[in-house]
Write an enzyme that holds these catalytic residues in place. Sequence first.
Site, PDB file in Angstrom:
ATOM      1  N   ILE A   1     -39.993  35.464 -13.681  1.00 48.56           N
ATOM      2  CA  ILE A   1     -39.820  36.906 -13.523  1.00 48.56           C
ATOM      3  C   ILE A   1     -39.476  37.559 -14.851  1.00 48.56           C
ATOM      4  O   ILE A   1     -39.919  38.681 -15.144  1.00 48.56           O
ATOM      5  CB  ILE A   1     -38.756  37.226 -12.448  1.00 48.56           C
TER       6      ILE A   1
ATOM      7  N   SER B   1     -30.743  30.635 -22.371  1.00 49.74           N
ATOM      8  CA  SER B   1     -31.435  29.733 -21.458  1.00 49.74           C
ATOM      9  C   SER B   1     -31.223  28.299 -21.900  1.00 49.74           C
ATOM     10  O   SER B   1     -31.266  28.004 -23.100  1.00 49.74           O
ATOM     11  CB  SER B   1     -32.938  30.042 -21.432  1.00 49.74           C
ATOM     12  N   ARG B   2     -31.017  27.416 -20.931  1.00 50.33           N
ATOM     13  CA  ARG B   2     -30.872  26.004 -21.263  1.00 50.33           C
ATOM     14  C   ARG B   2     -32.211  25.318 -21.478  1.00 50.33           C
ATOM     15  O   ARG B   2     -32.281  24.274 -22.132  1.00 50.33           O
ATOM     16  CB  ARG B   2     -30.117  25.289 -20.136  1.00 50.33           C
TER      17      ARG B   2
ATOM     18  N   LYS C   1     -33.056  41.337  -8.679  1.00 51.05           N
ATOM     19  CA  LYS C   1     -32.835  41.268  -7.226  1.00 51.05           C
ATOM     20  C   LYS C   1     -33.002  39.824  -6.732  1.00 51.05           C
ATOM     21  O   LYS C   1     -33.760  39.052  -7.334  1.00 51.05           O
ATOM     22  CB  LYS C   1     -33.780  42.226  -6.489  1.00 51.05           C
TER      23      LYS C   1
ATOM     24  N   ASP D   1     -36.020  36.232   0.048  1.00 51.15           N
ATOM     25  CA  ASP D   1     -36.169  36.581  -1.364  1.00 51.15           C
ATOM     26  C   ASP D   1     -37.289  37.606  -1.545  1.00 51.15           C
ATOM     27  O   ASP D   1     -37.080  38.639  -2.196  1.00 51.15           O
ATOM     28  CB  ASP D   1     -36.416  35.327  -2.212  1.00 51.15           C
TER      29      ASP D   1
END
Length: 307
Positions: free
Chosen positions: A13, A35-36, A89, A167
Amino acid sequence: MTHRIAIVGLGKIARDQHLPSIAKNPDFELAAIVSRNAELEGVDHFQALDEMLAARPDIDTVALCTPPQVRRQYAEAAIRAGRHVLLEKPPGATVAEVDWLKTMAAEHGVTLFATWHSRYAQGVEPARAWLADKAIKSVEIVWREDVRRWHPGQDWIWEPGGMGVFDPGINALSILTHVLPAPVLVTGAVLEVPENRQTPIAAKIDFVAVTGHKVTADFDWRQEGPQTWDITVRTDAGLLELSSGGAVLKIDGQTQLAADDTEYDGIYAHFASLLAQGKSDVDISPLQLVADACMLGEISKVEAFIE
Protein backbone atom coordinates in the site's frame (compact mmCIF):
# COMPACT_ATOMS: atom_id res chain seq x y z
CA MET A 1 5.24 25.02 4.72
CA THR A 2 6.67 21.75 3.42
CA HIS A 3 6.38 18.87 5.88
CA ARG A 4 9.14 16.30 6.00
CA ILE A 5 7.39 12.94 6.24
CA ALA A 6 8.56 9.44 7.12
CA ILE A 7 6.75 6.30 5.99
CA VAL A 8 6.70 3.50 8.54
CA GLY A 9 6.14 0.15 6.79
CA LEU A 10 7.18 0.02 3.14
CA GLY A 11 4.72 -2.59 1.89
CA LYS A 12 2.35 -2.80 -1.06
CA ILE A 13 0.00 0.00 0.00
CA ALA A 14 2.89 2.38 0.72
CA ARG A 15 4.55 1.70 -2.64
CA ASP A 16 1.35 1.68 -4.71
CA GLN A 17 -0.42 4.64 -3.12
CA HIS A 18 1.47 6.69 -0.53
CA LEU A 19 4.73 7.21 -2.41
CA PRO A 20 3.10 8.48 -5.65
CA SER A 21 0.71 10.81 -3.79
CA ILE A 22 3.47 12.24 -1.59
CA ALA A 23 5.61 12.83 -4.69
CA LYS A 24 2.79 14.83 -6.32
CA ASN A 25 2.02 16.98 -3.28
CA PRO A 26 4.28 20.04 -2.74
CA ASP A 27 3.25 20.20 0.92
CA PHE A 28 5.24 17.03 1.66
CA GLU A 29 8.81 15.84 1.20
CA LEU A 30 9.59 12.16 1.69
CA ALA A 31 12.46 12.26 4.18
CA ALA A 32 12.79 8.72 5.56
CA ILE A 33 11.62 5.13 5.45
CA VAL A 34 11.27 2.96 8.56
CA SER A 35 11.20 -0.73 7.67
CA ARG A 36 12.91 -3.91 8.76
CA ASN A 37 12.65 -5.53 5.35
CA ALA A 38 12.70 -2.83 2.67
CA GLU A 39 14.31 0.46 1.77
CA LEU A 40 14.09 3.07 -0.96
CA GLU A 41 17.11 4.26 -2.91
CA GLY A 42 18.04 7.84 -2.15
CA VAL A 43 15.89 8.06 1.01
CA ASP A 44 17.19 7.86 4.56
CA HIS A 45 16.43 4.40 5.98
CA PHE A 46 15.92 3.21 9.57
CA GLN A 47 15.22 -0.20 11.04
CA ALA A 48 13.14 1.13 13.94
CA LEU A 49 10.86 4.09 14.53
CA ASP A 50 12.55 5.11 17.79
CA GLU A 51 15.85 5.28 15.93
CA MET A 52 14.36 7.60 13.30
CA LEU A 53 12.65 9.83 15.88
CA ALA A 54 15.94 10.30 17.70
CA ALA A 55 18.09 10.82 14.60
CA ARG A 56 15.76 13.06 12.56
CA PRO A 57 14.11 15.78 14.69
CA ASP A 58 13.51 17.69 11.45
CA ILE A 59 10.90 15.10 10.37
CA ASP A 60 7.63 16.46 11.72
CA THR A 61 5.18 13.99 10.15
CA VAL A 62 4.83 10.20 10.14
CA ALA A 63 2.61 8.00 7.94
CA LEU A 64 1.95 4.62 9.55
CA CYS A 65 1.44 1.91 6.91
CA THR A 66 2.07 -1.08 9.18
CA PRO A 67 -0.49 -3.81 9.95
CA PRO A 68 -3.11 -2.50 12.40
CA GLN A 69 -2.05 -4.80 15.25
CA VAL A 70 1.12 -2.74 15.91
CA ARG A 71 -0.07 0.69 14.88
CA ARG A 72 -0.97 1.95 18.36
CA GLN A 73 2.52 1.52 19.78
CA TYR A 74 4.08 3.31 16.81
CA ALA A 75 1.54 6.12 16.94
CA GLU A 76 2.11 6.60 20.67
CA ALA A 77 5.87 6.88 20.15
CA ALA A 78 5.48 9.41 17.35
CA ILE A 79 2.92 11.50 19.25
CA ARG A 80 5.09 11.56 22.38
CA ALA A 81 7.94 12.82 20.18
CA GLY A 82 5.73 15.66 18.98
CA ARG A 83 5.22 14.35 15.45
CA HIS A 84 2.00 14.54 13.46
CA VAL A 85 0.59 11.13 12.51
CA LEU A 86 -1.34 9.74 9.54
CA LEU A 87 -2.93 6.33 10.12
CA GLU A 88 -3.55 4.01 7.17
CA LYS A 89 -6.93 2.28 7.37
CA PRO A 90 -8.12 0.62 9.51
CA PRO A 91 -6.66 3.08 12.03
CA GLY A 92 -6.10 0.42 14.68
CA ALA A 93 -7.00 -3.02 15.91
CA THR A 94 -9.66 -1.78 18.35
CA VAL A 95 -12.01 1.16 18.76
CA ALA A 96 -10.69 1.94 22.23
CA GLU A 97 -7.07 2.30 21.14
CA VAL A 98 -7.94 4.70 18.32
CA ASP A 99 -10.04 6.77 20.72
CA TRP A 100 -7.07 6.85 23.09
CA LEU A 101 -4.73 8.02 20.32
CA LYS A 102 -7.15 10.85 19.53
CA THR A 103 -7.03 11.96 23.18
CA MET A 104 -3.27 11.61 23.28
CA ALA A 105 -2.78 13.69 20.11
CA ALA A 106 -4.91 16.48 21.55
CA GLU A 107 -2.90 16.44 24.78
CA HIS A 108 0.39 16.72 22.85
CA GLY A 109 -0.87 19.35 20.39
CA VAL A 110 -0.26 17.32 17.24
CA THR A 111 -2.45 16.40 14.27
CA LEU A 112 -3.83 12.86 14.03
CA PHE A 113 -5.52 11.80 10.80
CA ALA A 114 -7.30 8.44 10.60
CA THR A 115 -7.63 7.95 6.85
CA TRP A 116 -10.50 6.26 5.03
CA HIS A 117 -9.25 6.26 1.46
CA SER A 118 -12.52 5.16 -0.16
CA ARG A 119 -14.18 8.37 1.00
CA TYR A 120 -11.94 10.20 -1.46
CA ALA A 121 -13.23 8.30 -4.50
CA GLN A 122 -14.62 10.88 -6.89
CA GLY A 123 -18.25 9.75 -6.72
CA VAL A 124 -18.57 9.78 -2.94
CA GLU A 125 -19.05 13.50 -2.24
CA PRO A 126 -21.58 13.95 -5.09
CA ALA A 127 -23.46 10.92 -3.75
CA ARG A 128 -23.49 12.40 -0.26
CA ALA A 129 -24.83 15.71 -1.58
CA TRP A 130 -27.56 13.99 -3.64
CA LEU A 131 -28.70 11.84 -0.71
CA ALA A 132 -28.74 14.67 1.83
CA ASP A 133 -32.43 15.55 1.36
CA LYS A 134 -33.73 12.17 0.17
CA ALA A 135 -35.80 9.62 2.08
CA ILE A 136 -33.76 6.41 2.06
CA LYS A 137 -35.73 3.19 1.49
CA SER A 138 -32.93 0.61 1.53
CA VAL A 139 -29.20 0.16 0.97
CA GLU A 140 -27.37 -2.87 -0.42
CA ILE A 141 -23.60 -3.31 -0.33
CA VAL A 142 -21.80 -5.99 -2.34
CA TRP A 143 -18.03 -5.91 -1.79
CA ARG A 144 -16.29 -8.98 -3.18
CA GLU A 145 -12.65 -9.33 -4.17
CA ASP A 146 -9.80 -11.81 -4.42
CA VAL A 147 -7.54 -11.83 -1.37
CA ARG A 148 -4.81 -13.56 -3.40
CA ARG A 149 -4.62 -10.52 -5.66
CA TRP A 150 -4.68 -7.76 -3.05
CA HIS A 151 -2.92 -9.36 -0.06
CA PRO A 152 -0.55 -12.00 -1.42
CA GLY A 153 1.31 -13.79 1.36
CA GLN A 154 0.20 -11.35 4.07
CA ASP A 155 -0.46 -13.62 7.02
CA TRP A 156 -1.22 -10.73 9.42
CA ILE A 157 -4.69 -10.30 7.88
CA TRP A 158 -5.66 -13.78 9.14
CA GLU A 159 -4.48 -13.14 12.71
CA PRO A 160 -6.49 -11.47 15.51
CA GLY A 161 -6.64 -7.75 14.79
CA GLY A 162 -6.03 -8.32 11.09
CA MET A 163 -9.81 -8.25 10.44
CA GLY A 164 -9.88 -10.69 7.53
CA VAL A 165 -12.51 -9.72 4.95
CA PHE A 166 -13.34 -6.62 7.01
CA ASP A 167 -10.02 -5.17 5.85
CA PRO A 168 -11.58 -4.40 2.44
CA GLY A 169 -15.16 -4.41 3.75
CA ILE A 170 -14.44 -1.48 6.04
CA ASN A 171 -13.88 0.59 2.90
CA ALA A 172 -17.55 0.11 2.03
CA LEU A 173 -18.53 0.98 5.59
CA SER A 174 -16.43 4.14 5.45
CA ILE A 175 -18.44 5.23 2.38
CA LEU A 176 -21.73 4.18 3.96
CA THR A 177 -21.16 6.17 7.16
CA HIS A 178 -20.09 9.20 5.12
CA VAL A 179 -22.85 9.41 2.51
CA LEU A 180 -25.97 8.46 4.49
CA PRO A 181 -27.82 11.28 6.25
CA ALA A 182 -28.46 9.14 9.37
CA PRO A 183 -26.34 6.65 11.37
CA VAL A 184 -26.80 2.90 11.00
CA LEU A 185 -26.66 0.17 13.66
CA VAL A 186 -25.68 -3.49 13.30
CA THR A 187 -28.55 -5.89 14.04
CA GLY A 188 -26.93 -9.20 13.08
CA ALA A 189 -24.17 -10.90 11.08
CA VAL A 190 -22.88 -14.24 9.86
CA LEU A 191 -19.08 -14.52 9.66
CA GLU A 192 -17.49 -17.33 7.63
CA VAL A 193 -14.13 -18.29 9.15
CA PRO A 194 -11.89 -20.87 7.44
CA GLU A 195 -10.90 -23.82 9.62
CA ASN A 196 -7.24 -22.86 9.38
CA ARG A 197 -7.68 -19.09 9.95
CA GLN A 198 -8.68 -16.81 12.81
CA THR A 199 -10.47 -14.03 10.92
CA PRO A 200 -13.42 -14.21 8.48
CA ILE A 201 -13.09 -14.75 4.75
CA ALA A 202 -16.70 -13.68 4.18
CA ALA A 203 -19.42 -11.86 6.10
CA LYS A 204 -23.08 -10.98 5.68
CA ILE A 205 -24.28 -8.13 7.89
CA ASP A 206 -27.69 -6.63 8.59
CA PHE A 207 -28.09 -3.04 9.74
CA VAL A 208 -30.92 -0.67 10.51
CA ALA A 209 -30.68 3.10 10.19
CA VAL A 210 -31.92 5.17 13.10
CA THR A 211 -34.52 6.50 10.63
CA GLY A 212 -35.80 2.96 10.06
CA HIS A 213 -34.56 1.75 6.68
CA LYS A 214 -32.61 -1.50 6.25
CA VAL A 215 -29.03 -1.92 5.07
CA THR A 216 -27.36 -5.19 4.03
CA ALA A 217 -23.71 -5.90 3.33
CA ASP A 218 -22.18 -8.90 1.56
CA PHE A 219 -18.39 -9.13 1.91
CA ASP A 220 -16.41 -11.97 0.33
CA TRP A 221 -12.71 -12.50 -0.27
CA ARG A 222 -13.00 -15.45 -2.66
CA GLN A 223 -14.12 -13.71 -5.84
CA GLU A 224 -12.04 -14.41 -8.93
CA GLY A 225 -12.16 -12.44 -12.17
CA PRO A 226 -13.71 -8.94 -12.10
CA GLN A 227 -13.89 -7.46 -8.63
CA THR A 228 -17.12 -6.06 -7.17
CA TRP A 229 -17.29 -2.89 -5.06
CA ASP A 230 -20.91 -1.69 -5.28
CA ILE A 231 -23.30 0.28 -3.08
CA THR A 232 -26.94 0.67 -4.16
CA VAL A 233 -29.27 3.13 -2.41
CA ARG A 234 -33.01 3.15 -3.09
CA THR A 235 -34.70 6.46 -2.28
CA ASP A 236 -38.00 8.24 -2.74
CA ALA A 237 -36.41 10.14 -5.63
CA GLY A 238 -34.76 7.26 -7.47
CA LEU A 239 -31.90 4.78 -7.43
CA LEU A 240 -28.32 5.80 -6.64
CA GLU A 241 -25.48 3.43 -7.50
CA LEU A 242 -21.84 3.77 -6.50
CA SER A 243 -19.59 1.23 -8.20
CA SER A 244 -15.88 0.62 -8.71
CA GLY A 245 -15.35 1.52 -5.06
CA GLY A 246 -17.00 4.91 -5.48
CA ALA A 247 -15.31 5.98 -8.72
CA VAL A 248 -18.51 5.58 -10.76
CA LEU A 249 -21.79 7.26 -9.80
CA LYS A 250 -25.14 6.54 -11.46
CA ILE A 251 -28.61 7.95 -10.78
CA ASP A 252 -31.49 5.89 -12.15
CA GLY A 253 -29.07 4.07 -14.43
CA GLN A 254 -27.57 7.25 -15.92
CA THR A 255 -23.84 7.76 -15.37
CA GLN A 256 -23.19 11.02 -13.57
CA LEU A 257 -19.45 10.56 -13.05
CA ALA A 258 -16.74 8.05 -13.92
CA ALA A 259 -13.30 8.99 -12.63
CA ASP A 260 -9.77 7.69 -12.21
CA ASP A 261 -8.37 6.60 -8.85
CA THR A 262 -7.23 9.74 -6.99
CA GLU A 263 -8.12 8.61 -3.48
CA TYR A 264 -4.68 8.99 -1.92
CA ASP A 265 -4.11 12.35 -3.60
CA GLY A 266 -7.24 13.43 -1.73
CA ILE A 267 -5.94 11.99 1.52
CA TYR A 268 -2.71 13.95 1.36
CA ALA A 269 -4.48 17.15 0.30
CA HIS A 270 -6.74 16.83 3.35
CA PHE A 271 -3.81 15.99 5.61
CA ALA A 272 -2.02 19.15 4.48
CA SER A 273 -5.15 21.16 5.26
CA LEU A 274 -5.43 19.63 8.73
CA LEU A 275 -1.77 20.40 9.44
CA ALA A 276 -2.21 24.01 8.32
CA GLN A 277 -5.20 24.40 10.64
CA GLY A 278 -3.71 22.49 13.55
CA LYS A 279 -6.67 20.10 13.58
CA SER A 280 -7.19 16.33 13.74
CA ASP A 281 -9.67 14.10 11.89
CA VAL A 282 -10.42 10.79 13.63
CA ASP A 283 -13.72 9.14 12.72
CA ILE A 284 -14.12 5.72 14.33
CA SER A 285 -17.63 4.96 13.01
CA PRO A 286 -16.57 2.43 10.31
CA LEU A 287 -14.35 0.59 12.83
CA GLN A 288 -17.19 0.62 15.36
CA LEU A 289 -19.50 -1.11 12.86
CA VAL A 290 -16.90 -3.84 12.30
CA ALA A 291 -16.54 -4.30 16.06
CA ASP A 292 -20.32 -4.53 16.45
CA ALA A 293 -20.62 -7.04 13.60
CA CYS A 294 -17.98 -9.22 15.26
CA MET A 295 -19.74 -8.88 18.63
CA LEU A 296 -23.16 -9.85 17.24
CA GLY A 297 -21.95 -12.18 14.51
CA GLU A 298 -22.65 -15.88 14.31
CA ILE A 299 -19.48 -17.81 13.41
CA SER A 300 -19.80 -20.31 10.56
CA LYS A 301 -16.76 -22.53 9.98
CA VAL A 302 -15.88 -23.18 6.32
CA GLU A 303 -13.22 -25.25 4.58
CA ALA A 304 -9.58 -24.33 5.03
CA PHE A 305 -8.24 -21.54 2.85
CA ILE A 306 -4.83 -21.99 1.20
CA GLU A 307 -3.24 -19.23 -0.86
